[in-house]
Design a protein around this motif. Structure first.
Motif, PDB file in Angstrom:
ATOM      1  N   LYS A  66      -1.448 -13.227  22.570  1.00 47.52           N
ATOM      2  CA  LYS A  66       0.033 -12.449  23.024  1.00 47.52           C
ATOM      3  C   LYS A  66       0.353 -11.466  23.480  1.00 47.52           C
ATOM      4  CE  LYS A  66       0.571 -15.747  19.041  1.00 47.52           C
ATOM      5  NZ  LYS A  66       1.325 -15.834  17.686  1.00 47.52           N
ATOM      6  N   ASP A  88       3.457 -16.028  24.511  1.00 51.76           N
ATOM      7  CA  ASP A  88       2.180 -16.714  23.477  1.00 51.76           C
ATOM      8  C   ASP A  88       1.423 -17.065  24.698  1.00 51.76           C
ATOM      9  OD1 ASP A  88       0.241 -17.818  22.834  1.00 51.76           O
ATOM     10  OD2 ASP A  88       1.412 -19.407  21.831  1.00 51.76           O
ATOM     11  N   GLN A  97      -3.788 -16.753  15.327  1.00 52.23           N
ATOM     12  CA  GLN A  97      -3.388 -15.940  14.201  1.00 52.23           C
ATOM     13  C   GLN A  97      -3.886 -15.083  13.815  1.00 52.23           C
ATOM     14  OE1 GLN A  97      -5.832 -18.744  11.667  1.00 52.23           O
ATOM     15  NE2 GLN A  97      -5.409 -16.915   9.802  1.00 52.23           N
ATOM     16  N   ASP A  99      -3.180 -11.580  16.317  1.00 52.49           N
ATOM     17  CA  ASP A  99      -2.191 -11.455  16.667  1.00 52.49           C
ATOM     18  C   ASP A  99      -1.397 -11.314  16.034  1.00 52.49           C
ATOM     19  OD1 ASP A  99      -3.724 -10.713  19.137  1.00 52.49           O
ATOM     20  OD2 ASP A  99      -2.378 -12.699  20.353  1.00 52.49           O
ATOM     21  N   ASP A 100      -1.355 -13.187  15.458  1.00 57.57           N
ATOM     22  CA  ASP A 100       0.011 -12.737  14.230  1.00 57.57           C
ATOM     23  C   ASP A 100      -0.066 -11.800  13.470  1.00 57.57           C
ATOM     24  OD1 ASP A 100       1.858 -14.570  15.707  1.00 57.57           O
ATOM     25  OD2 ASP A 100       1.157 -16.239  14.671  1.00 57.57           O
ATOM     26  N   ASN A 104       2.124  -8.584  11.862  1.00 57.91           N
ATOM     27  CA  ASN A 104       2.480  -8.230  10.579  1.00 57.91           C
ATOM     28  C   ASN A 104       2.777  -7.142   9.991  1.00 57.91           C
ATOM     29  OD1 ASN A 104       4.400 -11.002  10.749  1.00 57.91           O
ATOM     30  ND2 ASN A 104       1.936 -12.042  10.063  1.00 57.91           N
TER      31      ASN A 104
END
Length: 134
Positions: A66, A88, A97, A99-100, A104
């Protein structure tokens, strides 16, 4: 002889000030610089997440899959990162996941440190980025 002493004192003073300037610059938040996460590429890719922080704290993130923007606010060693929308890249669920999780972790970071070319964002996890000096 007095002129020579004053000149020598001036050189010593200038050298010591240059050393302090380097130490100070090495501890400053890396506004206006680009850095790369200290991590290995995901399997099947050569890409490693990069972060570019503008002079006003605006950030451009190029992750494993991303890409997006965000904003850094800094006061002393305290840092706040507010992520913006992410685009995306059409990659696997595992990369998305990862990247997220990285975004976070940046958002959860409460403090930062800098040692030379390494900038660490510290929260529940510590993310280490190396400044791109080329």
């Amino acid at each position: 002889m007095t002129v020579l002493r004053h000149a020598a004192f001036g050189l010593v003073l200038a050298a010591s000030m240059a050393g302090h300037a380097t130490a100070y610059a090495a501890s400053e938040f890396p506004f206006g610089l680009e850095m790369t996460l200290e991590a290995r590429p995901q399997p099947g890719s050569k890409r490693i997440p990069r972060l570019e922080i503008g002079d006003n704290g605006e950030a451009q993130l190029d992750l494993w899959c991303k890409a997006g923007k965000g904003q850094f606010s800094v006061a002393n060693n305290t840092v706040i990162f507010v992520p913006g929308p992410m685009q995306d890249g059409g990659c696997s669920p595992e990369r998305a996941q990862a990247d997220d999780a990285l975004v976070n972790a940046l958002a959860e970071a409460a403090t930062w440190t800098r040692q030379g070319d390494v900038v660490s964002f510290v929260g529940a996890a510590t993310l280490r980025f190396r400044l791109n000096t080329n």
